[in-house]
Structures are given as structure tokens and as C-alpha cells.
Design a protein around this motif. Sequence first.
Motif, PDB file in Angstrom:
ATOM      1  N   GLN A 199       3.319  -5.099  -1.886  1.00 18.61           N
ATOM      2  CA  GLN A 199       2.706  -6.785  -1.983  1.00 18.61           C
ATOM      3  C   GLN A 199       3.148  -7.483  -3.274  1.00 18.61           C
ATOM      4  OE1 GLN A 199       0.315  -8.206  -0.480  1.00 18.61           O
ATOM      5  NE2 GLN A 199      -0.326  -6.771   1.184  1.00 18.61           N
ATOM      6  N   PHE A 200       3.663  -8.643  -2.995  1.00 15.51           N
ATOM      7  CA  PHE A 200       4.152  -9.597  -3.988  1.00 15.51           C
ATOM      8  C   PHE A 200       3.733 -10.935  -3.496  1.00 15.51           C
ATOM      9  CE2 PHE A 200       7.348 -11.975  -6.468  1.00 15.51           C
ATOM     10  CZ  PHE A 200       6.890 -11.604  -7.771  1.00 15.51           C
ATOM     11  N   ASN A 201       3.084 -11.681  -4.604  1.00 18.51           N
ATOM     12  CA  ASN A 201       2.808 -13.113  -4.021  1.00 18.51           C
ATOM     13  C   ASN A 201       2.188 -13.343  -2.703  1.00 18.51           C
ATOM     14  OD1 ASN A 201       3.725 -13.984  -6.432  1.00 18.51           O
ATOM     15  ND2 ASN A 201       5.241 -15.468  -5.723  1.00 18.51           N
ATOM     16  N   GLY A 202       1.336 -12.159  -2.279  1.00 19.60           N
ATOM     17  CA  GLY A 202       0.762 -12.355  -1.035  1.00 19.60           C
ATOM     18  C   GLY A 202       1.277 -11.793   0.395  1.00 19.60           C
ATOM     19  N   PHE A 203       2.529 -11.293   0.035  1.00 17.20           N
ATOM     20  CA  PHE A 203       3.304 -10.637   1.330  1.00 17.20           C
ATOM     21  C   PHE A 203       3.821  -9.513   1.023  1.00 17.20           C
ATOM     22  CE2 PHE A 203       3.891 -15.408   0.919  1.00 17.20           C
ATOM     23  CZ  PHE A 203       3.460 -15.985   2.151  1.00 17.20           C
ATOM     24  N   VAL A 204       4.226  -8.644   1.867  1.00 19.01           N
ATOM     25  CA  VAL A 204       4.766  -7.342   1.500  1.00 19.01           C
ATOM     26  C   VAL A 204       6.495  -7.603   1.735  1.00 19.01           C
ATOM     27  CG1 VAL A 204       5.066  -5.094   2.322  1.00 19.01           C
ATOM     28  CG2 VAL A 204       2.817  -6.393   2.730  1.00 19.01           C
ATOM     29  N   VAL A 205       7.019  -7.297   0.525  1.00 20.41           N
ATOM     30  CA  VAL A 205       8.442  -7.699   0.378  1.00 20.41           C
ATOM     31  C   VAL A 205       9.259  -6.270  -0.156  1.00 20.41           C
ATOM     32  CG1 VAL A 205       7.847 -10.128   0.246  1.00 20.41           C
ATOM     33  CG2 VAL A 205       8.192  -8.643  -1.783  1.00 20.41           C
TER      34      VAL A 205
END
Length: 241
Positions: free
Chosen positions: A178-184
Motif C-alpha cells: 500500500q502507498f497513497n491508497g494503492f497497491v504499487v
Amino acid sequence: MERVLQSVCVACPHGCAAAKMLYHEKAEHQKTCAGSSTTVEQQAVLLQQGPPGDCSYELVLPKVLPSSRASVTVTITGGDVGKKKISGSGKGSMGSLVRMGPCGGIGGNVKETSMSDVDRIVQVVVRHGNAVDAISVMYERKGKEAWTDRWGGGGGNTCLFSLQQDEYLTSVRGHYGQFNGFVVVRSLTFVSNLRSYGPFGMEDGVPFALHAGAGGKIVGFHARSGQFLDAIGTYVKMDDY
């Protein structure tokens, strides 16, 4: 009311040839009904058939801690789900390739580059900070060098590394989460037959590794990207596949 229920007649729900029975006898009949169970032979046939080869599958882990490591191997006989072999023949052929991944999230857009006539990876540019913002790759095709588009956003710091003429990548490992609300993709490390490059980004999240294996060389990438690099995969050229 009990006497009324006990006098009600019902048919077998499995459609067997048995005569109608009283309602209170239904449960006992189902225990021995030939139509209510699957035989061992029928189960074996279902297992041999397996899932259809044109389906996609998603493994959902209910909870993965940043410190945990998951290793999952799925083998599907008779289909090409999860692994694709790309073959070519004749002069100028791309050879035999295995498509691995991608690893990471499911956001962003699909990014692909034709592997036709690719000789090797020359340079890789990585933009990164607390996650991997983007990558772009220079390929050599028939003696000519050309860059891909930038896969991802314009944030982060820029790092570039070059491969020597006799150098090739053997694995790509990293983390996603998770990073800034997304899975990246949170971090990337590129390993060649001579050295390692990275890590780029922050080594936090779920670890992954894409190994070329014995006799394999990573000759290209595919990905998903948007504002960040959401997921990354590899194309591996096999000496004998």
C-alpha cells in the motif's frame, strides 16, 4: 400440526427413481440416495479435467504482514494460465520466451513492448522515492538502440544503470504494498550475472522475486502503471526450453 407434517409426501430432490416418501423420511433417504453423492470415479474425472485454460485466477490472502513471505506455485496442466511460452523460428527469430508475472497491484494500465528482434537490455532508468514511480528501458534491436515510453509517473529521483555488452539480468526482486491508497511496487533490485543494481524505492511490503532460472536471461519487461509503477513482470529467454 405435527400429524399434518408427518402425513405430507415428497419426492426425492435428486430425482432418483424412489417412490414418494413421507416428509420426515426425507433426511434419512438422502443419506443413501445414489443421486446425492459423487462417486470416486466421477471425482477423478473432474480433477483430471481441471479448470478451463482461458480463465484468469486471483489469489487473495486475507492478511499479509510486511515481515511475512509468501511463496505460491500453481501448476495447471493442459492450459497456459500464469505462464506463456512464446516461440519463433527462422532468421531473426525472437527465440523461446517465458512470460513471468506481473507482481504487484492491479491498478494502472497494461504496458507491453514487442520482444521481436530484441537482442538485449542496454539501460534501465528507475524513478523512485518511497515507492517506484516509473521505469523506462533501452533495448537493442538488430544493432539499434531505442527507449520504451516511461511506465509510471514523473515523481521521485532518477537513477540510471547500464549493462555491459556481455552482461544480462538474471532476476528482479522487490516489494509491493500500500502507498497513497494503492497497491504499487515499493522497491526494485535488478540482479545481473555480474552485479546488483538497487534497491530502488523503499523495501517495505510483500517481497517478490522473478528469477530467470538456469539457462535463462531476462530480455524484457511488461508492467501495469499509472501515477506509479503498479506491477512489473519479465520476459525470459531460455537457452533450451
